[in-house]
Motif scaffolding. Structure first.
Motif, PDB file in Angstrom:
ATOM      1  N   UNK A  51      21.939  26.193  20.753  1.00 45.60           N
ATOM      2  CA  UNK A  51      22.530  26.567  22.036  1.00 45.60           C
ATOM      3  C   UNK A  51      23.855  27.303  21.848  1.00 45.60           C
ATOM      4  N   UNK A  52      24.670  26.839  20.911  1.00 42.88           N
ATOM      5  CA  UNK A  52      25.953  27.494  20.647  1.00 42.88           C
ATOM      6  C   UNK A  52      25.742  28.920  20.136  1.00 42.88           C
ATOM      7  N   UNK A  53      24.725  29.115  19.298  1.00 41.93           N
ATOM      8  CA  UNK A  53      24.443  30.458  18.787  1.00 41.93           C
ATOM      9  C   UNK A  53      23.893  31.377  19.870  1.00 41.93           C
ATOM     10  N   UNK A  54      23.055  30.847  20.746  1.00 42.26           N
ATOM     11  CA  UNK A  54      22.543  31.655  21.861  1.00 42.26           C
ATOM     12  C   UNK A  54      23.716  32.176  22.682  1.00 42.26           C
ATOM     13  N   UNK A 106      19.744  36.549  30.765  1.00 41.08           N
ATOM     14  CA  UNK A 106      18.829  36.352  29.638  1.00 41.08           C
ATOM     15  C   UNK A 106      19.245  35.152  28.793  1.00 41.08           C
ATOM     16  N   UNK A 107      20.525  35.031  28.524  1.00 37.43           N
ATOM     17  CA  UNK A 107      21.002  33.884  27.728  1.00 37.43           C
ATOM     18  C   UNK A 107      20.708  32.568  28.450  1.00 37.43           C
ATOM     19  N   UNK A 108      20.932  32.545  29.739  1.00 37.94           N
ATOM     20  CA  UNK A 108      20.645  31.331  30.513  1.00 37.94           C
ATOM     21  C   UNK A 108      19.143  31.017  30.471  1.00 37.94           C
ATOM     22  N   UNK A 109      18.311  32.056  30.539  1.00 35.39           N
ATOM     23  CA  UNK A 109      16.863  31.846  30.439  1.00 35.39           C
ATOM     24  C   UNK A 109      16.477  31.267  29.082  1.00 35.39           C
ATOM     25  N   UNK A 110      17.036  31.820  28.012  1.00 35.60           N
ATOM     26  CA  UNK A 110      16.752  31.311  26.672  1.00 35.60           C
ATOM     27  C   UNK A 110      17.188  29.853  26.545  1.00 35.60           C
ATOM     28  N   UNK A 111      18.393  29.568  27.003  1.00 39.26           N
ATOM     29  CA  UNK A 111      18.901  28.191  26.929  1.00 39.26           C
ATOM     30  C   UNK A 111      18.037  27.232  27.744  1.00 39.26           C
ATOM     31  N   UNK A 112      17.654  27.639  28.934  1.00 37.42           N
ATOM     32  CA  UNK A 112      16.825  26.777  29.783  1.00 37.42           C
ATOM     33  C   UNK A 112      15.480  26.506  29.124  1.00 37.42           C
TER      34      UNK A 112
END
Length: 160
Positions: free
Chosen positions: A100-103, A3-9
């Motif tokens: 991105x750091x917060x995600x 999920x974090x990778x999806x948000x970042x992408x």
């Protein structure tokens, strides 16, 4: 993909659209307001960076933290005198890096009560996850504005 990778992408993709839209412009072109609105491309970058920082503060510390972010609603969509497009891009990219750091580090399930505002239901809360989804929506909405402005300046289109 997590999920974090999806948000970042998704965040990076939509920021990339906005950055692509301003690529190759002069400072003067970034200040132009060629449509019926008073929006300019440099000002859109500035606004999205400021709003992103506000939502970052909310995600990390709630409404009180968000309210400490200085937002100039009267001139926040303008490119300040003496500023360059490179300045606006650098600030926009820095705000993105902060997001991105917060995600990467915040608990996406943490909830904060929204600040008091006429457009929020009193007492409503958003999770950190929903906050980052809202940032994606904010970037996307203003990327559409930017695309129209850019096309009005020189015919360049981000998509197509």
């Amino acid at each position: 993909m997590t999920e974090r990778a999806d948000l970042l992408a998704s965040l990076q993709r939509h920021r990339g659209f906005l950055l692509f839209t301003v690529r190759g412009l002069s400072d003067e072109q970034a200040r132009l307001t060629p449509t019926a609105s008073a929006l300019c491309l440099g000002g859109l970058l500035r606004h999205v960076a400021t709003v992103t920082r506000g939502w970052n503060a909310f995600a990390a510390g709630g409404a009180g933290a968000m309210e400490r972010i200085d937002v100039d609603w009267a001139t926040g969509f303008a490119m300040p005198a003496g500023a360059t497009l490179a300045d606006m891009v650098a600030d926009f990219e820095a705000a993105g890096a902060e997001t991105d750091a917060l995600v990467d580090k915040l608990d996406l399930d943490t909830e904060h009560e929204l600040p008091r505002a006429p457009w929020f239901e009193p007492g409503a809360s958003w999770s950190v996850r929903r906050t980052f989804l809202h940032v994606i929506a904010e970037i996307s909405q203003h990327s559409g504005h930017a695309d129209i402005i850019r096309e009005s300046i020189d015919g360049q289109k981000t998509m197509g």
